[in-house]
Design an enzyme around this catalytic site. Sequence first.
Site, PDB file in Angstrom:
ATOM      1  N   PRO A   2      22.244  54.388   9.988  1.00 25.09           N
ATOM      2  CA  PRO A   2      21.324  54.996  10.957  1.00 25.09           C
ATOM      3  C   PRO A   2      20.439  53.927  11.605  1.00 25.09           C
ATOM      4  CG  PRO A   2      21.380  56.263   8.928  1.00 25.09           C
ATOM      5  CD  PRO A   2      22.128  54.996   8.658  1.00 25.09           C
ATOM      6  N   GLU A   3      20.289  54.017  12.919  1.00 25.18           N
ATOM      7  CA  GLU A   3      19.453  53.081  13.656  1.00 25.18           C
ATOM      8  C   GLU A   3      18.200  53.809  14.139  1.00 25.18           C
ATOM      9  OE1 GLU A   3      21.778  50.884  16.552  1.00 25.18           O
ATOM     10  OE2 GLU A   3      23.575  51.070  15.315  1.00 25.18           O
ATOM     11  N   HIS A  99      26.410  63.707  -3.696  1.00 25.03           N
ATOM     12  CA  HIS A  99      25.724  62.422  -3.804  1.00 25.03           C
ATOM     13  C   HIS A  99      24.200  62.553  -3.659  1.00 25.03           C
ATOM     14  CE1 HIS A  99      29.628  60.495  -3.850  1.00 25.03           C
ATOM     15  NE2 HIS A  99      29.949  61.132  -2.743  1.00 25.03           N
ATOM     16  N   ARG A 118      26.766  55.782  -0.575  1.00 31.89           N
ATOM     17  CA  ARG A 118      26.967  54.377  -0.967  1.00 31.89           C
ATOM     18  C   ARG A 118      25.869  53.854  -1.899  1.00 31.89           C
ATOM     19  NH1 ARG A 118      30.153  51.503   2.721  1.00 31.89           N
ATOM     20  NH2 ARG A 118      29.910  49.732   1.293  1.00 31.89           N
ATOM     21  N   ARG A 163      16.571  30.234  20.804  1.00 30.60           N
ATOM     22  CA  ARG A 163      17.630  30.701  19.908  1.00 30.60           C
ATOM     23  C   ARG A 163      19.005  30.409  20.502  1.00 30.60           C
ATOM     24  NH1 ARG A 163      15.512  34.320  16.031  1.00 30.60           N
ATOM     25  NH2 ARG A 163      13.246  34.132  16.116  1.00 30.60           N
TER      26      ARG A 163
END
Length: 282
Positions: A2-3, A99, A118, A163
Amino acid sequence: MPELPEVETVRRGLDKLTVKQTIEGGEVLLERTLAYPFSVSEFYSSIKDKAIAFWQRRGKYLLAQLVDNAQKPQGWLGVHLRMTGQLLWTKQTDTLQKHTRVRLFFPHNQELRFVDTRTFGKVWLVPPQTSPETIITGLQKLGAEPFAAEFSATYFADKLSKRRRNIKILLLDQAIVAGIGNIYADEALFRSGIHPTTIATDLTPTQITKLHQAIIEVLQTAINKGGTTFSDFLNLLGVNGNYGDSALVYGRKGEPCRICGTSIEKIKLGGRSCHFCPNCQI
């Protein structure tokens, strides 16, 4: 994983459903999900009879201000969904998802479940009069929030100015911009017409400005659509996000570009997948 749009979608749902409600108890089904305190019994005793005043988001972290009956601050509840974490608002009598890792019990038979296939997700309970950053140390490393005044085009240009790395990889650096992940980095680069392998120091001021605006626009669009569901993400009520249906490049390898018709390509950069249009992005 998820972002920002997915986490913001969850935050808004939590604000609607859990604010001003008292936590009556809880259950930790997988102890390593609890990052702090290390004692499950301490977690139980600290969380019980505390109410949630509000939820806020910082990057991909969720933070709930806890209060007592007198509305005095009593610390924070922190959550990071990581790769497959979900927060679900259910009835306590509903069948447990396979889960389920942590359960928080609320009045009227309601429950907030942390489900994580996970097992990379984490939950923290920050003690009263303690800054969340002290306990949740990942917060210390976050850069500007994309919707904050701090995230100006000048700030962004300064962060990129020295960068010499691919711009796609830098967009995933949470110390530069908090909350962007693989999906929205690809989408923002497409919207700004920038090839993902472009070295940051080679970007022109005009390109940086366009990318800065594209980041804000793509994140806002995704929030409006309830986030993206390509694998595990569900909102608080178990509903998929809708942004995936309108993604311009992410997850569309081999499909025609929605702008020019060229086949979308997929490569690996820094171990992460990267989708782009070889014609629209130069």
